[in-house]
Design a protein around this motif. Structure first.
Motif, mmCIF file in Angstrom:
data_model
loop_
_atom_site.group_PDB
_atom_site.id
_atom_site.type_symbol
_atom_site.label_atom_id
_atom_site.label_comp_id
_atom_site.label_asym_id
_atom_site.label_seq_id
_atom_site.Cartn_x
_atom_site.Cartn_y
_atom_site.Cartn_z
ATOM 1 N N ASP A 291 0.831 -1.212 0.000
ATOM 2 C CA ASP A 291 0.000 0.000 0.000
ATOM 3 C C ASP A 291 0.866 1.264 0.000
ATOM 4 O O ASP A 291 0.522 2.260 -0.643
ATOM 5 C CB ASP A 291 -0.943 0.019 1.201
ATOM 6 C CG ASP A 291 -2.025 -1.047 1.118
ATOM 7 O OD1 ASP A 291 -2.245 -1.626 0.030
ATOM 8 O OD2 ASP A 291 -2.651 -1.313 2.171
ATOM 9 N N ALA A 292 1.996 1.226 0.711
ATOM 10 C CA ALA A 292 2.902 2.376 0.737
ATOM 11 C C ALA A 292 3.437 2.661 -0.660
ATOM 12 O O ALA A 292 3.449 3.801 -1.114
ATOM 13 C CB ALA A 292 4.053 2.114 1.712
ATOM 14 N N ARG A 293 3.868 1.617 -1.355
ATOM 15 C CA ARG A 293 4.388 1.800 -2.712
ATOM 16 C C ARG A 293 3.314 2.353 -3.635
ATOM 17 O O ARG A 293 3.555 3.304 -4.392
ATOM 18 C CB ARG A 293 4.914 0.471 -3.265
ATOM 19 C CG ARG A 293 5.496 0.599 -4.663
ATOM 20 C CD ARG A 293 6.099 -0.711 -5.152
ATOM 21 N NE ARG A 293 5.181 -1.826 -5.110
ATOM 22 C CZ ARG A 293 4.279 -2.096 -6.061
ATOM 23 N NH1 ARG A 293 4.183 -1.342 -7.120
ATOM 24 N NH2 ARG A 293 3.483 -3.136 -5.937
ATOM 25 N N HIS A 294 2.101 1.815 -3.549
ATOM 26 C CA HIS A 294 1.005 2.308 -4.397
ATOM 27 C C HIS A 294 0.682 3.775 -4.097
ATOM 28 O O HIS A 294 0.445 4.564 -5.018
ATOM 29 C CB HIS A 294 -0.255 1.450 -4.230
ATOM 30 C CG HIS A 294 -0.160 0.108 -4.859
ATOM 31 N ND1 HIS A 294 -0.145 -0.087 -6.216
ATOM 32 C CD2 HIS A 294 -0.063 -1.122 -4.307
ATOM 33 C CE1 HIS A 294 -0.051 -1.378 -6.482
ATOM 34 N NE2 HIS A 294 0.011 -2.030 -5.336
ATOM 35 N N ALA A 295 0.672 4.147 -2.813
ATOM 36 C CA ALA A 295 0.370 5.535 -2.437
ATOM 37 C C ALA A 295 1.428 6.485 -2.993
ATOM 38 O O ALA A 295 1.101 7.570 -3.489
ATOM 39 C CB ALA A 295 0.290 5.666 -0.911
ATOM 40 N N VAL A 296 2.685 6.066 -2.953
ATOM 41 C CA VAL A 296 3.760 6.916 -3.465
ATOM 42 C C VAL A 296 3.654 7.056 -4.982
ATOM 43 O O VAL A 296 3.810 8.160 -5.524
ATOM 44 C CB VAL A 296 5.141 6.373 -3.027
ATOM 45 C CG1 VAL A 296 6.268 7.062 -3.777
ATOM 46 C CG2 VAL A 296 5.304 6.547 -1.518
ATOM 47 N N VAL A 297 3.362 5.977 -5.675
ATOM 48 C CA VAL A 297 3.223 6.052 -7.142
ATOM 49 C C VAL A 297 2.076 6.991 -7.519
ATOM 50 O O VAL A 297 2.203 7.799 -8.445
ATOM 51 C CB VAL A 297 3.039 4.651 -7.754
ATOM 52 C CG1 VAL A 297 2.638 4.727 -9.222
ATOM 53 C CG2 VAL A 297 4.316 3.832 -7.605
ATOM 54 N N ARG A 298 0.959 6.912 -6.781
ATOM 55 C CA ARG A 298 -0.160 7.833 -7.046
ATOM 56 C C ARG A 298 0.258 9.277 -6.818
ATOM 57 O O ARG A 298 -0.061 10.168 -7.602
ATOM 58 C CB ARG A 298 -1.367 7.482 -6.174
ATOM 59 C CG ARG A 298 -2.194 6.338 -6.697
ATOM 60 C CD ARG A 298 -3.519 6.200 -5.958
ATOM 61 N NE ARG A 298 -3.367 6.045 -4.525
ATOM 62 C CZ ARG A 298 -3.166 4.882 -3.905
ATOM 63 N NH1 ARG A 298 -3.076 3.771 -4.589
ATOM 64 N NH2 ARG A 298 -3.063 4.837 -2.591
ATOM 65 N N GLN A 299 0.986 9.524 -5.738
ATOM 66 C CA GLN A 299 1.428 10.889 -5.439
ATOM 67 C C GLN A 299 2.399 11.387 -6.497
ATOM 68 O O GLN A 299 2.322 12.534 -6.919
ATOM 69 C CB GLN A 299 2.083 10.951 -4.059
ATOM 70 C CG GLN A 299 2.445 12.353 -3.637
ATOM 71 C CD GLN A 299 1.232 13.243 -3.478
ATOM 72 O OE1 GLN A 299 0.308 12.919 -2.739
ATOM 73 N NE2 GLN A 299 1.201 14.353 -4.180
#
Length: 172
Positions: A49-57
């Motif tokens: 989830d952390a990786r996905h949140a960073v990619v979205r940002q």
């Protein structure tokens, strides 16, 4: 008649016309600086989830998911988050991820904090080919211009890395 350029001028009550504010596109402030800071459960799903949140940002900051810098930042976040889950978790404690985009300095600063100080990162070495794990910090060292760790107050540690960002035409 006003032109349709996507900008708007404002007129004060006294008739004085002001220039439109500087564009701050992609969620960045006027200096080309943006920040994401979130906590995640200390689980494999939390690391994902952390990786996905960073990619979205990164996408909101104007860096597409397939750009080299986005892939590099996502991989560094994934490796540091996985290490926080595997080596730094304590029951009932989350890990924190912070990513700062410093447009003027053309870099990303990635910080992953966990609750355990006793297990600090060692030297980034490439393990033998037959070893199934242990390549995370080696990958971080390959992608980051520099990295390290520091104790976190009141408990735990923060592992950080800096990744060079491309200079965007027309500013940060």
């Amino acid at each position: 008649m006003a032109s349709m350029t996507g900008t708007r001028t404002t007129t004060a009550a006294d008739g004085w016309q002001e220039d439109p504010p500087a564009r701050r596109g992609f969620g960045l402030n006027g200096n080309g600086y943006g920040s994401l800071s979130r906590q995640f459960p200390s689980t494999p799903q939390g690391a994902q989830d952390a990786r996905h949140a960073v990619v979205r940002q990164l996408g909101q900051w104007g860096f597409g998911p397939m750009e080299d810098v986005s892939c590099a930042v996502a991989l560094v976040v994934a490796e540091l988050a996985a290490n926080a889950v595997r080596h730094g978790s304590l029951p009932g404690r989350e890990f924190a991820v912070r990513v700062d985009y410093e447009g003027a300095a053309s870099r990303f600063r990635i910080e992953v904090s966990d609750a355990r100080l006793g297990r600090t990162p060692g030297e980034a070495v490439l393990p033998p080919a037959d070893q199934e794990s242990g390549r995370g910090l080696f990958l971080v060292e390959c992608l980051a211009s520099r990295w390290g760790w520091e104790p976190r107050n009141p408990v735990g540690k923060t592992v950080w890395a800096e990744v060079a960002a491309p200079v965007r035409p027309g500013g940060p």
